[in-house]
Design a protein around this motif. Structure first.
Motif, mmCIF file in Angstrom:
data_model
loop_
_atom_site.group_PDB
_atom_site.id
_atom_site.type_symbol
_atom_site.label_atom_id
_atom_site.label_comp_id
_atom_site.label_asym_id
_atom_site.label_seq_id
_atom_site.Cartn_x
_atom_site.Cartn_y
_atom_site.Cartn_z
ATOM 1 N N LEU A 74 0.744 -1.235 -0.028
ATOM 2 C CA LEU A 74 0.104 0.085 -0.017
ATOM 3 C C LEU A 74 0.932 1.337 0.015
ATOM 4 C CD1 LEU A 74 -2.859 -1.125 2.571
ATOM 5 C CD2 LEU A 74 -2.827 -0.987 0.002
ATOM 6 N N ASP A 75 1.946 1.232 0.517
ATOM 7 C CA ASP A 75 2.845 2.402 0.593
ATOM 8 C C ASP A 75 3.327 2.516 -0.634
ATOM 9 O OD1 ASP A 75 2.804 2.888 3.267
ATOM 10 O OD2 ASP A 75 4.645 1.811 3.934
ATOM 11 N N ALA A 76 3.529 1.470 -1.510
ATOM 12 C CA ALA A 76 3.882 1.934 -3.146
ATOM 13 C C ALA A 76 2.949 2.678 -4.029
ATOM 14 C CB ALA A 76 4.327 0.697 -3.424
ATOM 15 N N GLU A 77 1.646 2.650 -3.249
ATOM 16 C CA GLU A 77 0.736 3.293 -4.085
ATOM 17 C C GLU A 77 0.791 4.787 -4.092
ATOM 18 O OE1 GLU A 77 -1.677 2.092 -6.284
ATOM 19 O OE2 GLU A 77 -1.124 0.039 -5.595
ATOM 20 N N ARG A 78 1.535 5.423 -3.429
ATOM 21 C CA ARG A 78 1.694 6.765 -3.362
ATOM 22 C C ARG A 78 0.251 7.347 -3.262
ATOM 23 N NH1 ARG A 78 3.754 5.077 -7.651
ATOM 24 N NH2 ARG A 78 2.487 6.263 -9.117
ATOM 25 N N LEU A 79 -0.234 7.229 -1.875
ATOM 26 C CA LEU A 79 -1.743 7.746 -1.469
ATOM 27 C C LEU A 79 -1.937 9.142 -1.404
ATOM 28 C CD1 LEU A 79 -2.734 4.895 0.707
ATOM 29 C CD2 LEU A 79 -3.166 5.106 -1.833
ATOM 30 N N ASP A 80 -0.728 9.909 -1.406
ATOM 31 C CA ASP A 80 -0.737 11.247 -1.367
ATOM 32 C C ASP A 80 -0.724 11.992 -2.639
ATOM 33 O OD1 ASP A 80 -0.555 11.317 1.348
ATOM 34 O OD2 ASP A 80 1.715 11.196 1.246
#
Length: 193
Positions: A74-80
């Motif tokens: 999920l961190d790799a999804e660049r949610l920002d």
């Protein structure tokens, strides 16, 4: 390497083999026995129990490992990046792929852990969802007439309902992510009027 160092290295290899086998076994069959896990890991039951005194302890360690792995994905999804709705769509699709892979593991957890304990394992993902919902509300894209905590709970429960529906054959696995995305975004959308 000293004799003690070799023993520690052997123990670490055994622990890794047990955790790898347990993840696979729980993912295939939620009620798998410790004997089957030991066999899959290539260790004796004595060795397995010397590292994990109970099935619940082993399951907890496997869940910890699965949650860590999920957090990395999920961190790799660049949610920002992008709008909150776009980021939430990416999160839903990634979370679904992860959950689909761990559906039986979560069933094993639900059989021995309280709902609160199971939800605690989702804390990292739910914190990301909470931040995205807050950002979407700030952007004016998500509804503000319902409590934010409720919306996070709806997200969490919809994911698990989708997994149950896939497991029961009422929702095709290949359709689940799109159905979830449409449902969650529909729930979060600002009501017309």
């Amino acid at each position: 390497m000293s004799r003690e160092g070799r023993r520690r290295a052997d123990a670490e290899r055994n622990i890794e083999a047990i955790l790898d086998a347990a993840l696979e076994c729980f993912s295939d069959q939620p009620d798998v026995s410790m004997t089957s896990i030991a066999q899959a890991a290539g260790v004796s039951r004595v060795t397995l129990y010397s590292h994990f005194v109970s099935r619940e302890e082993l399951l907890a360690r496997v869940l910890d490992r699965a949650v860590t792995s999920a957090a990395e994905v999920l961190d790799a999804e660049r949610l920002d990046e992008g709008s909150a709705a776009e980021a939430l769509s990416r999160l839903i699709r990634s979370a679904w792929r992860i959950l689909a892979g761990y559906r039986n593991l979560m069933a094993a957890a639900a059989a021995v852990l309280s709902p609160r304990q199971v939800r605690n394992y989702h804390r990292t993902v739910l914190q990301q969802v909470e931040r995205l919902i807050a950002r979407g509300r700030d952007e004016g894209a998500f509804r503000t007439d319902l409590p934010q905590g409720w919306l996070v709970s709806v997200f969490h429960n919809l994911l698990h309902v989708a997994a149950d529906e896939v497991g029961a054959g009422r929702l095709r696995r290949r359709d689940a992510a799109a159905v979830l995305e449409a449902t969650v975004l529909g729930v979060l959308a600002v009501p017309a009027g």
